[in-house]
Design an enzyme around this catalytic site. Structure first.
Site, PDB file in Angstrom:
ATOM      1  N   GLY A  11       0.721  -1.306   0.004  1.00 29.04           N
ATOM      2  CA  GLY A  11      -0.023   0.140  -0.077  1.00 29.04           C
ATOM      3  C   GLY A  11       1.104   1.208  -0.060  1.00 29.04           C
ATOM      4  CE1 TYR A  12      -0.148   4.484  -4.245  1.00 31.23           C
ATOM      5  CE2 TYR A  12      -2.059   5.602  -3.494  1.00 31.23           C
ATOM      6  CZ  TYR A  12      -1.401   5.051  -4.381  1.00 31.23           C
ATOM      7  OH  TYR A  12      -1.903   5.180  -5.664  1.00 31.23           O
ATOM      8  CB  CYS A 147      -3.461  12.266   7.622  1.00 33.52           C
ATOM      9  SG  CYS A 147      -4.785  11.425   6.760  1.00 33.52           S
TER      10      CYS A 147
END
Lengths: 344, 57
Positions: A11-12, A147
């Site tokens: 994944g990122y 985030c």
């Protein structure tokens, strides 16, 4: 040399963590697990790492004991297997949302999900070093951070913790990488590339993390809008205070809160074109930039606080690495010195 | 010992260079405002005249 492994490596967030770990002088990557890419070179998922590592993805079932295990699974996947993961490593950093909140009831409320391992929740320290540094030193388990929560927490904390904050109206503009590596209808290029799309005007889950860190003593209004960025989260917070604050007082308050912090910078410049935090300048870095402006005489003693970060770094993998450094007694900033690019 | 003054805008400490002259323009290290040196002894600064940039049209 610390031997670190990770799950969810394709994944990122997994890719960003791999990039950071490969640049860390005290870490050797033991295994990068990915069920979907088992046996393939890491650079097939993360082309920026071509020639940097010849590591291949392993299957999650073949993970071996290591010193530190990072869990980069989608939300809801790590909690059900936490006993297995804990048998492999003394230190775990989970980058998903599975151990960020303090109670099973909070998961019911914010995620609509019955937590499968609530007894593990108190064992995890919230993974934001700026506010949990002492708890993270020597800790065995650290959670990830949201985030949008992080950019908001770092923006509001000095006002909230001083008791001055009455009400905050926060709008966060976010890039497409927040949605992860798996494509969806909403991430299809013609739909996303030019989007300025409010996607969560009320009830965003990350508010739970803001409450966890900053408490309940102020009103919070929180919305999130997709904008044409790949990386980045930028918060604009209209803050209404119990008493007026002049700009010089804001400087004093924020300087006092963040003066020694290695990854929080105050950006409220009176000259030039980069006067306030900009997410593009922070791509790839572990910095969160925070700026502010007073609005003398405004109703409700308003001040405006802005903050920006890279959602994949300070909002995920960078904070996780910062936590690992603290957990094993290394310099907190080790492996996190990239200053970003300009111009992009 | 270098002379210092407090930035009138943000309260940061601004250090005078050894060879600073009256009328010279210094930048605050924190908020970036340009400050004109009004006096060397006692050390005094004030905001330097600034051309406003057009941000809104």
């Amino acid at each position: 040399m610390i031997r670190a492994s990770l799950t969810g490596g394709s994944g990122y967030v997994g890719g960003e963590l791999l990039r950071l770990l490969l640049g860390h002088p005290g870490v050797e990557i033991a295994q990068a697990a990915s069920a979907s890419r088992t046996g393939k070179f890491v650079h097939t998922a993360h082309p920026n790492l071509r020639g940097v590592t010849d590591l291949k993805f392993t299957h999650p079932e073949t993970l071996e004991p290591c010193d530190v295990l990072f869990l980069c699974e989608p939300h809801g996947k790590a909690a059900g297997r936490i006993e297995t993961f804990a048998s492999l490593a003394k230190k775990i950093v989970d980058l998903s949302a599975d151990f960020r909140l303090e109670s099973a009831a909070a998961y019911e409320k914010w995620y609509g999900w019955t937590h499968p391992a609530p007894e593990w929740l108190p064992r995890f320290t919230y993974g934001l070093p700026e506010f949990f540094r002492e708890e993270l030193k020597g800790a065995d388990y650290a959670s990830g951070v949201g985030c949008n929560a992080t950019v908001t927490n770092l923006a509001l904390a000095p006002l909230a913790r001083s008791g001055l904050l009455e009400r905050a109206v926060v709008e966060v503009k976010v890039g497409s990488s927040e949605a992860g590596a798996r494509p969806t209808e909403a991430s299809h290029h013609p739909e996303r590339a030019q989007a300025v799309r409010p996607f969560k005007l009320t009830g965003h889950r990350h508010q739970a993390e803001v409450r966890r860190v900053l408490g309940e003593d102020f009103e919070l209004h929180f919305s999130v809008t997709s904008v044409p960025l790949v990386r980045g989260a930028a918060a604009t917070a209209h803050c209404f205070l119990k008493e007026p604050l002049a700009e010089k007082d804001l400087w004093k308050l924020y300087r006092s809160a963040y003066g020694p912090e290695p990854f929080v910078r105050l950006v409220a410049q009176k000259t030039g074109i980069h006067r306030f935090p900009e997410p593009a300048l922070l791509a790839g870095t572990n910095f969160c930039d925070v700026g502010f402006a007073a609005d003398p005489g405004s109703p409700g003693n308003r001040v405006i606080v802005t903050a920006a970060l890279d959602n994949l770094v300070k909002g995920a993998a960078g904070s996780a690495l910062q936590c690992m450094n603290l957990m094993i007694g290394l310099d907190e900033g080790e492996g996190l010195s990239f200053p970003g690019l300009h111009p992009l | 010992m270098s002379k210092t003054v407090e930035c009138p805008e943000c309260g940061a400490t601004v250090t005078f260079p050894e060879d600073v002259m009256q009328g010279e323009i210094l930048s605050c290290p924190d908020c970036g405002i340009e400050l004109e040196v009004l006096s060397l002894d006692p050390p005094q600064v004030g905001p330097a005249p600034e051309e406003e940039e057009d941000w809104g049209e």
